[in-house]
Design a protein around this motif. Structure first.
Motif, PDB file in Angstrom:
ATOM      1  N   ASP A  32       0.816  -1.212   0.000  1.00 23.71           N
ATOM      2  CA  ASP A  32       0.000   0.000   0.000  1.00 23.71           C
ATOM      3  C   ASP A  32       0.847   1.258   0.000  1.00 23.71           C
ATOM      4  O   ASP A  32       0.474   2.275  -0.595  1.00 23.71           O
ATOM      5  CB  ASP A  32      -0.942  -0.002   1.197  1.00 23.71           C
ATOM      6  N   ASP A  33       2.009   1.202   0.676  1.00 24.51           N
ATOM      7  CA  ASP A  33       2.904   2.354   0.653  1.00 24.51           C
ATOM      8  C   ASP A  33       3.429   2.592  -0.758  1.00 24.51           C
ATOM      9  O   ASP A  33       3.453   3.729  -1.240  1.00 24.51           O
ATOM     10  CB  ASP A  33       4.087   2.137   1.616  1.00 24.51           C
ATOM     11  N   VAL A  34       3.871   1.525  -1.423  1.00 22.93           N
ATOM     12  CA  VAL A  34       4.421   1.659  -2.773  1.00 22.93           C
ATOM     13  C   VAL A  34       3.326   2.085  -3.752  1.00 22.93           C
ATOM     14  O   VAL A  34       3.583   2.806  -4.716  1.00 22.93           O
ATOM     15  CB  VAL A  34       5.086   0.337  -3.216  1.00 22.93           C
ATOM     16  N   ALA A  35       2.085   1.660  -3.479  1.00 21.27           N
ATOM     17  CA  ALA A  35       0.961   1.998  -4.366  1.00 21.27           C
ATOM     18  C   ALA A  35       0.434   3.409  -4.129  1.00 21.27           C
ATOM     19  O   ALA A  35      -0.334   3.921  -4.956  1.00 21.27           O
ATOM     20  CB  ALA A  35      -0.172   0.987  -4.162  1.00 21.27           C
ATOM     21  N   PHE A  36       0.831   4.039  -3.036  1.00 22.86           N
ATOM     22  CA  PHE A  36       0.209   5.310  -2.656  1.00 22.86           C
ATOM     23  C   PHE A  36       0.353   6.381  -3.741  1.00 22.86           C
ATOM     24  O   PHE A  36      -0.628   7.036  -4.112  1.00 22.86           O
ATOM     25  CB  PHE A  36       0.808   5.816  -1.340  1.00 22.86           C
ATOM     26  N   ALA A  37       1.562   6.581  -4.262  1.00 16.70           N
ATOM     27  CA  ALA A  37       1.779   7.660  -5.227  1.00 16.70           C
ATOM     28  C   ALA A  37       1.024   7.433  -6.533  1.00 16.70           C
ATOM     29  O   ALA A  37       0.305   8.338  -6.989  1.00 16.70           O
ATOM     30  CB  ALA A  37       3.271   7.850  -5.484  1.00 16.70           C
ATOM     31  N   PRO A  38       1.155   6.264  -7.158  1.00 18.38           N
ATOM     32  CA  PRO A  38       0.378   6.080  -8.406  1.00 18.38           C
ATOM     33  C   PRO A  38      -1.128   6.101  -8.168  1.00 18.38           C
ATOM     34  O   PRO A  38      -1.898   6.576  -9.010  1.00 18.38           O
ATOM     35  CB  PRO A  38       0.858   4.722  -8.933  1.00 18.38           C
ATOM     36  N   ARG A  39      -1.564   5.620  -7.003  1.00 14.42           N
ATOM     37  CA  ARG A  39      -2.994   5.660  -6.690  1.00 14.42           C
ATOM     38  C   ARG A  39      -3.450   7.113  -6.520  1.00 14.42           C
ATOM     39  O   ARG A  39      -4.518   7.509  -7.013  1.00 14.42           O
ATOM     40  CB  ARG A  39      -3.251   4.852  -5.418  1.00 14.42           C
ATOM     41  N   ASN A  40      -2.621   7.911  -5.852  1.00 10.98           N
ATOM     42  CA  ASN A  40      -2.951   9.319  -5.632  1.00 10.98           C
ATOM     43  C   ASN A  40      -2.925  10.112  -6.943  1.00 10.98           C
ATOM     44  O   ASN A  40      -3.581  11.152  -7.060  1.00 10.98           O
ATOM     45  CB  ASN A  40      -1.960   9.934  -4.630  1.00 10.98           C
ATOM     46  N   ALA A  41      -2.164   9.592  -7.916  1.00  7.48           N
ATOM     47  CA  ALA A  41      -2.097  10.242  -9.223  1.00  7.48           C
ATOM     48  C   ALA A  41      -3.290   9.884 -10.100  1.00  7.48           C
ATOM     49  O   ALA A  41      -3.399  10.376 -11.233  1.00  7.48           O
ATOM     50  CB  ALA A  41      -0.801   9.858  -9.931  1.00  7.48           C
ATOM     51  N   GLY A  42      -4.181   9.026  -9.583  1.00  9.49           N
ATOM     52  CA  GLY A  42      -5.399   8.698 -10.301  1.00  9.49           C
ATOM     53  C   GLY A  42      -5.257   7.623 -11.350  1.00  9.49           C
ATOM     54  O   GLY A  42      -6.096   7.510 -12.255  1.00  9.49           O
ATOM     55  N   ARG A  43      -4.239   6.799 -11.249  1.00  8.21           N
ATOM     56  CA  ARG A  43      -4.040   5.752 -12.240  1.00  8.21           C
ATOM     57  C   ARG A  43      -5.028   4.593 -12.014  1.00  8.21           C
ATOM     58  O   ARG A  43      -5.485   4.357 -10.897  1.00  8.21           O
ATOM     59  CB  ARG A  43      -2.602   5.232 -12.186  1.00  8.21           C
ATOM     60  N   ALA A  44      -5.298   3.878 -13.087  1.00  8.71           N
ATOM     61  CA  ALA A  44      -6.207   2.738 -13.013  1.00  8.71           C
ATOM     62  C   ALA A  44      -5.584   1.636 -12.169  1.00  8.71           C
ATOM     63  O   ALA A  44      -4.355   1.512 -12.085  1.00  8.71           O
ATOM     64  CB  ALA A  44      -6.501   2.216 -14.421  1.00  8.71           C
ATOM     65  N   GLN A  45      -6.433   0.803 -11.543  1.00  4.77           N
ATOM     66  CA  GLN A  45      -5.946  -0.244 -10.656  1.00  4.77           C
ATOM     67  C   GLN A  45      -4.989  -1.188 -11.372  1.00  4.77           C
ATOM     68  O   GLN A  45      -3.970  -1.601 -10.809  1.00  4.77           O
ATOM     69  CB  GLN A  45      -7.130  -1.026 -10.071  1.00  4.77           C
ATOM     70  N   SER A  46      -5.297  -1.525 -12.612  1.00  7.59           N
ATOM     71  CA  SER A  46      -4.416  -2.439 -13.358  1.00  7.59           C
ATOM     72  C   SER A  46      -3.039  -1.825 -13.557  1.00  7.59           C
ATOM     73  O   SER A  46      -2.015  -2.514 -13.472  1.00  7.59           O
ATOM     74  CB  SER A  46      -5.041  -2.783 -14.710  1.00  7.59           C
ATOM     75  N   GLU A  47      -3.002  -0.518 -13.801  1.00 12.43           N
ATOM     76  CA  GLU A  47      -1.726   0.172 -13.985  1.00 12.43           C
ATOM     77  C   GLU A  47      -0.982   0.291 -12.663  1.00 12.43           C
ATOM     78  O   GLU A  47       0.250   0.170 -12.618  1.00 12.43           O
ATOM     79  CB  GLU A  47      -1.964   1.565 -14.576  1.00 12.43           C
ATOM     80  N   ILE A  48      -1.727   0.516 -11.591  1.00 12.20           N
ATOM     81  CA  ILE A  48      -1.111   0.598 -10.263  1.00 12.20           C
ATOM     82  C   ILE A  48      -0.397  -0.704  -9.927  1.00 12.20           C
ATOM     83  O   ILE A  48       0.742  -0.706  -9.436  1.00 12.20           O
ATOM     84  CB  ILE A  48      -2.175   0.923  -9.192  1.00 12.20           C
ATOM     85  N   GLU A  49      -1.050  -1.815 -10.184  1.00 12.58           N
ATOM     86  CA  GLU A  49      -0.452  -3.120  -9.886  1.00 12.58           C
ATOM     87  C   GLU A  49       0.836  -3.328 -10.669  1.00 12.58           C
ATOM     88  O   GLU A  49       1.830  -3.836 -10.130  1.00 12.58           O
ATOM     89  CB  GLU A  49      -1.458  -4.231 -10.186  1.00 12.58           C
TER      90      GLU A  49
END
Length: 251
Positions: free
Chosen positions: A101-118
């Motif tokens: 979740d920490d590593v995912a925080f920035a791309p998630r906060n940037a509004g990227r799609a879940q598939s791209e976040i993964e």
């Protein structure tokens, strides 16, 4: 191509402490630039300018030829996507319940799609070899593991420039060596503030020596890192590897 260029950059904190005093330098694409100096020399102050956490009180800092100013919010947002800062204390960068979740925080906060976040998260964790830590709580990691997790947090955005503040501090010899190998392998431009002159010597690139907010030297490595008289004049010590070679030659 110049990524950053400082022209007479100065920074004075409220209260009158002039932490940076008319410094001039540039950073080219692909470089590894080490910023060294004794405590209080201005290293951390300079690092915060690269991500616009601090701005020059005099002079200017350019990013791809454009002056960094908070007036252009879109420009600042773009800068902070392309330049990633890894703090000296990884606890300041890890705050979620799991490493993933920490590593995912920035791309998630940037509004990227879940598939791209993964994809971003898995790629970043693989680059620093911490896939096995994905479900672990950051608070239960070793210092070395926390540093790698914090680095993965920044790499998840695939920055153009990676900025690191004392990355080898408090690492055991094995963790330090692994970090060095990782930094050598990473293909992005890097700015590294450190007291670890041996790391600078081993990785190579260019070094800027700060002393009381001024640039005392700007040279390719090894350059002044082998000059004991110069280093002592600026409250620095020879790299241990150089000292060892000198001692062995005397025996």
């Amino acid at each position: 191509m110049k990524i950053f260029e400082a022209n007479n950059l100065s920074h004075t904190y409220p209260g009158g402490n002039k932490a940076l005093n008319e410094i001039n330098f540039y950073l080219e694409e692909g470089e590894k630039l080490f910023i060294v100096g004794a405590n209080g020399s201005g290293k951390s102050t300079l690092l915060f300018h690269f991500v616009a956490t601090l701005l020059p009180t005099e002079g200017e800092l350019l990013f791809h030829g454009k002056k960094i100013t908070l007036k252009d919010k879109a420009f600042i947002a773009n800068l902070r996507r392309r330049v990633g800062l890894v703090f000296q204390n990884p606890d300041n960068q890890l705050f979620m319940e799991s490493v993933y979740d920490d590593v995912a925080f920035a791309p998630r906060n940037a509004g990227r799609a879940q598939s791209e976040i993964e994809i971003c998260v898995n790629k970043a964790m693989k680059r620093v070899n911490i896939e096995n830590l994905a479900d672990r709580s950051p608070w239960k990691l070793s210092v070395g593991e926390k540093r790698l997790a914090a680095l993965a947090c920044v790499l998840s955005m695939e920055p153009e420039v990676l900025v690191l503040d004392e990355p080898s501090a408090f690492l055991d010899p094995c963790a330090r060596r692994e970090l060095m190998e990782l930094l050598i392998a990473l293909d992005c431009t890097q700015i590294i503030a450190t007291h670890d002159l041996d790391m600078a010597l081993d990785i190579g690139g260019r070094v800027i020596v700060l002393d009381k907010g001024k640039i005392a030297a700007n040279s390719k490595i090894p350059g002044i890192l082998t000059d004991e008289v110069f280093l002592k004049a600026h409250r620095l010590e020879l790299p241990l590897s150089i000292k060892s070679c000198f001692i062995n030659s005397q025996n």
